[in-house]
Design an enzyme around this catalytic site. Structure first.
Site, mmCIF file in Angstrom:
data_model
loop_
_atom_site.group_PDB
_atom_site.id
_atom_site.type_symbol
_atom_site.label_atom_id
_atom_site.label_comp_id
_atom_site.label_asym_id
_atom_site.label_seq_id
_atom_site.Cartn_x
_atom_site.Cartn_y
_atom_site.Cartn_z
ATOM 1 N N LYS A 72 -36.060 57.506 61.620
ATOM 2 C CA LYS A 72 -36.282 56.073 61.367
ATOM 3 C C LYS A 72 -36.321 55.858 59.863
ATOM 4 O O LYS A 72 -36.739 56.751 59.118
ATOM 5 C CB LYS A 72 -37.625 55.655 61.973
ATOM 6 C CG LYS A 72 -37.731 54.180 62.242
ATOM 7 C CD LYS A 72 -37.151 53.836 63.608
ATOM 8 C CE LYS A 72 -37.266 52.351 63.894
ATOM 9 N NZ LYS A 72 -36.789 52.028 65.239
ATOM 10 N N ASP A 109 -33.025 47.382 62.795
ATOM 11 C CA ASP A 109 -34.321 47.345 63.475
ATOM 12 C C ASP A 109 -34.997 46.048 63.026
ATOM 13 O O ASP A 109 -34.347 45.183 62.423
ATOM 14 C CB ASP A 109 -35.149 48.592 63.097
ATOM 15 C CG ASP A 109 -36.394 48.744 63.951
ATOM 16 O OD1 ASP A 109 -36.258 48.927 65.169
ATOM 17 O OD2 ASP A 109 -37.515 48.654 63.411
ATOM 18 N N THR A 144 -30.497 46.046 75.048
ATOM 19 C CA THR A 144 -31.928 46.403 75.132
ATOM 20 C C THR A 144 -32.596 45.575 76.226
ATOM 21 O O THR A 144 -33.343 46.100 77.060
ATOM 22 C CB THR A 144 -32.632 46.180 73.778
ATOM 23 O OG1 THR A 144 -32.012 47.021 72.808
ATOM 24 C CG2 THR A 144 -34.113 46.509 73.859
ATOM 25 N N VAL A 178 -34.917 39.823 71.856
ATOM 26 C CA VAL A 178 -34.959 40.536 73.140
ATOM 27 C C VAL A 178 -35.814 39.764 74.146
ATOM 28 O O VAL A 178 -35.426 39.586 75.304
ATOM 29 C CB VAL A 178 -35.492 41.977 72.952
ATOM 30 C CG1 VAL A 178 -35.513 42.707 74.294
ATOM 31 C CG2 VAL A 178 -34.644 42.758 71.963
ATOM 32 N N ALA A 225 -43.014 42.184 71.143
ATOM 33 C CA ALA A 225 -43.199 41.780 69.742
ATOM 34 C C ALA A 225 -43.370 43.002 68.855
ATOM 35 O O ALA A 225 -42.390 43.532 68.311
ATOM 36 C CB ALA A 225 -44.410 40.852 69.633
ATOM 37 N N ASN A 248 -41.766 48.831 70.551
ATOM 38 C CA ASN A 248 -41.934 50.269 70.319
ATOM 39 C C ASN A 248 -43.398 50.616 70.096
ATOM 40 O O ASN A 248 -44.127 49.857 69.470
ATOM 41 C CB ASN A 248 -41.136 50.687 69.077
ATOM 42 C CG ASN A 248 -39.637 50.649 69.327
ATOM 43 O OD1 ASN A 248 -39.150 51.174 70.318
ATOM 44 N ND2 ASN A 248 -38.904 50.008 68.429
HETATM 45 N N1 LIG Z 1 -33.520 44.624 69.318
HETATM 46 C C1 LIG Z 1 -33.392 45.806 69.888
HETATM 47 O O1 LIG Z 1 -32.288 46.234 70.246
HETATM 48 C C2 LIG Z 1 -34.611 46.653 70.146
HETATM 49 C C3 LIG Z 1 -34.434 47.962 70.648
HETATM 50 C C4 LIG Z 1 -35.558 48.725 70.942
HETATM 51 C C5 LIG Z 1 -36.822 48.224 70.703
HETATM 52 N N2 LIG Z 1 -36.954 46.973 70.175
HETATM 53 C C6 LIG Z 1 -38.308 46.489 69.916
HETATM 54 O O2 LIG Z 1 -38.536 45.331 70.703
HETATM 55 C C7 LIG Z 1 -39.363 44.405 69.988
HETATM 56 C C8 LIG Z 1 -38.664 43.051 69.908
HETATM 57 O O3 LIG Z 1 -37.424 43.218 69.245
HETATM 58 P P1 LIG Z 1 -36.555 41.961 68.794
HETATM 59 O O4 LIG Z 1 -35.252 42.514 68.366
HETATM 60 O O5 LIG Z 1 -36.611 40.893 69.835
HETATM 61 O O6 LIG Z 1 -37.358 41.506 67.527
HETATM 62 P P2 LIG Z 1 -37.454 40.001 66.918
HETATM 63 O O7 LIG Z 1 -37.917 40.191 65.529
HETATM 64 O O8 LIG Z 1 -36.214 39.230 67.203
HETATM 65 O O9 LIG Z 1 -38.614 39.341 67.811
HETATM 66 C C9 LIG Z 1 -39.943 39.679 67.719
HETATM 67 C C10 LIG Z 1 -40.750 38.387 67.918
HETATM 68 O O10 LIG Z 1 -42.130 38.725 67.990
HETATM 69 C C11 LIG Z 1 -42.866 37.747 67.269
HETATM 70 N N3 LIG Z 1 -44.151 38.339 66.906
HETATM 71 C C12 LIG Z 1 -44.458 39.119 65.848
HETATM 72 N N4 LIG Z 1 -45.747 39.485 65.911
HETATM 73 C C13 LIG Z 1 -46.248 38.950 67.044
HETATM 74 C C14 LIG Z 1 -47.513 38.994 67.677
HETATM 75 N N5 LIG Z 1 -48.536 39.684 67.145
HETATM 76 N N6 LIG Z 1 -47.680 38.313 68.845
HETATM 77 C C15 LIG Z 1 -46.666 37.610 69.399
HETATM 78 N N7 LIG Z 1 -45.429 37.533 68.828
HETATM 79 C C16 LIG Z 1 -45.236 38.198 67.677
HETATM 80 C C17 LIG Z 1 -41.973 37.374 66.112
HETATM 81 O O11 LIG Z 1 -42.326 36.096 65.602
HETATM 82 C C18 LIG Z 1 -40.582 37.403 66.768
HETATM 83 O O12 LIG Z 1 -40.230 36.120 67.292
HETATM 84 C C19 LIG Z 1 -39.656 45.054 68.635
HETATM 85 O O13 LIG Z 1 -40.869 45.767 68.715
HETATM 86 C C20 LIG Z 1 -38.513 46.054 68.481
HETATM 87 O O14 LIG Z 1 -38.879 47.162 67.681
HETATM 88 C C21 LIG Z 1 -35.896 46.169 69.922
#
Ligand SMILES: NC(=O)c1ccc[n+]([C@@H]2O[C@H](COP(=O)([O-])OP(=O)(O)OC[C@H]3O[C@@H](n4cnc5c(N)ncnc54)[C@H](O)[C@@H]3O)[C@@H](O)[C@H]2O)c1
Length: 312
Positions: A72, A109, A144, A178, A225, A248
């Site tokens: 990472k 990421d 995802t 996601v 989130a 994650n």
């Molecule tokens: N995008 C991918 O392909 C992928 C793959 C594996 C894992 N993930 C994990 O999935 C999660 C979501 O990914 P994403 O791509 O949708 O990210 P993103 O940044 O598009 O969405 C995350 C959302 O969570 C909100 N947020 C942040 N802190 C928060 C909290 N404490 N309570 C409620 N909401 C909160 C943000 O405002 C944002 O709208 C992340 O943890 C990411 O690491 C994503």
């Protein structure tokens, strides 16, 4: 115990900003992982994050049967990012990725996207998920979300006796790229979403304040989130029977898995549920699969979850 192969932290020559790469394991093959761009209170928080996230990538590749290890990167945002500074720190980070000579390949990421991968690619061949019109596979949010939906179906069958979530109350914490796709994929379920960003509020789904997301009466919780959301305190208040989501490192520590089990709550580990993006990207970009074939490989997450929950 130190269980990583390498951790390199550099101050970028162009940007003066700190970027780092943690290589957890290359035992199964070269390591893959995402490049997180984020502000941290302390540099030690960033180091802890990159170490945890890189280990999670090894577990993810292993659970998905992908012949790669985990790594990472973290780019520590320590001041407002102008477009010029963003470009400079990405180029600095590309130099760092090159130090790994192909044993680490980076994708997007939290905080980065396909356009940032284009900047990395200017200096390093070890960046993937470029935009589709530039030969990459773009954002992995769709695959995802598809993998999480496959995991949800399999786990619902185990928990409720049916994979059909029609009428079940589902809370999605984190209505980002996601989270939104998961909500759209759960037709018929009674969906409530939650996000710290009020601008994400939409009339399409119910809304709950982020502080309430882990307490509100529901059947299913989808953490979508940030990590560290399942703690002894939040688990005590959960009313749901099932937790499955893409965020994650959901547990504050491994002992929280026992607390969930003691409360009779089924939890699908995030490294299993969230592997759709990496499965899809590598299938397309390394193996040359077409879109549909790569998506079928993502659906195997459902089979893995059924096997795990059956104790096999
Ligand atoms: N995008 C991918 O392909 C992928 C793959 C594996 C894992 N993930 C994990 O999935 C999660 C979501 O990914 P994403 O791509 O949708 O990210 P993103 O940044 O598009 O969405 C995350 C959302 O969570 C909100 N947020 C942040 N802190 C928060 C909290 N404490 N309570 C409620 N909401 C909160 C943000 O405002 C944002 O709208 C992340 O943890 C990411 O690491 C994503």
């Amino acid at each position: 115990m130190w269980e990583h192969e390498r951790l390199v932290v550099r101050t970028g020559a162009r940007s003066g900003m700190t970027t780092m790469v943690a290589l957890h394991s290359t035992r199964a093959g070269s390591a893959v992982g995402g490049c997180r761009m984020k502000a941290y209170e302390q540099i030690t928080d960033a180091v802890a994050d990159v170490l945890r996230l890189s280990k999670a990538m090894t577990l993810k590749c292993d659970a998905a049967g992908i012949p790669h290890g985990g790594a990472k990167s973290v780019i520590v945002v320590d001041r407002p990012l102008t477009p010029e500074l963003r470009r400079d720190v990405l180029l600095d980070h590309a130099d760092l990725i090159n130090e790994f000579a192909g044993s680490y390949r980076a994708g997007p990421d939290v905080g980065t996207g396909p356009q940032d991968m284009v900047v990395l690619r200017e200096l390093t061949p070890w960046a993937y998920c470029l935009p589709e019109d530039q030969g990459g596979t773009g954002s992995s949010s769709g695959p995802t979300a598809r993998g999480v939906l496959a995991a949800l179906e399999a786990a619902a069958e185990h928990t409720f006796g049916t994979s059909d979530l029609t009428g079940r109350k589902v809370v999605i914490s984190g209505f980002g790229s996601v989270g939104e796709l998961i909500a759209e994929g759960l037709a018929g379920a009674d969906i409530t979403v939650s996000d710290v960003d009020e601008s994400r509020r939409s009339g399409r789904f119910g809304w709950v304040h982020p502080d309430e997301a882990y307490r509100v009466e529901a059947d299913v919780l989808v953490p979508a989130a940030v990590g560290g959301v399942l703690s002894p305190e939040t688990v005590r208040d959960l009313t749901v029977k099932l937790v499955v989501g893409p965020a994650n490192n959901q547990l504050t520590d491994d002992s929280v898995a026992d607390l969930l089990a003691q409360r009779g709550i089924v939890w699908v580990p995030d490294h299993v549920a969230s592997a759709g993006g990496v499965i899809y990207t590598l299938a397309r970009e390394d193996d040359g699969d077409d879109h549909e074939t790569a998506l079928k490989r993502v659906d195997v997450i459902g089979t893995t979850v059924r096997r795990l929950l059956a104790g096999r």
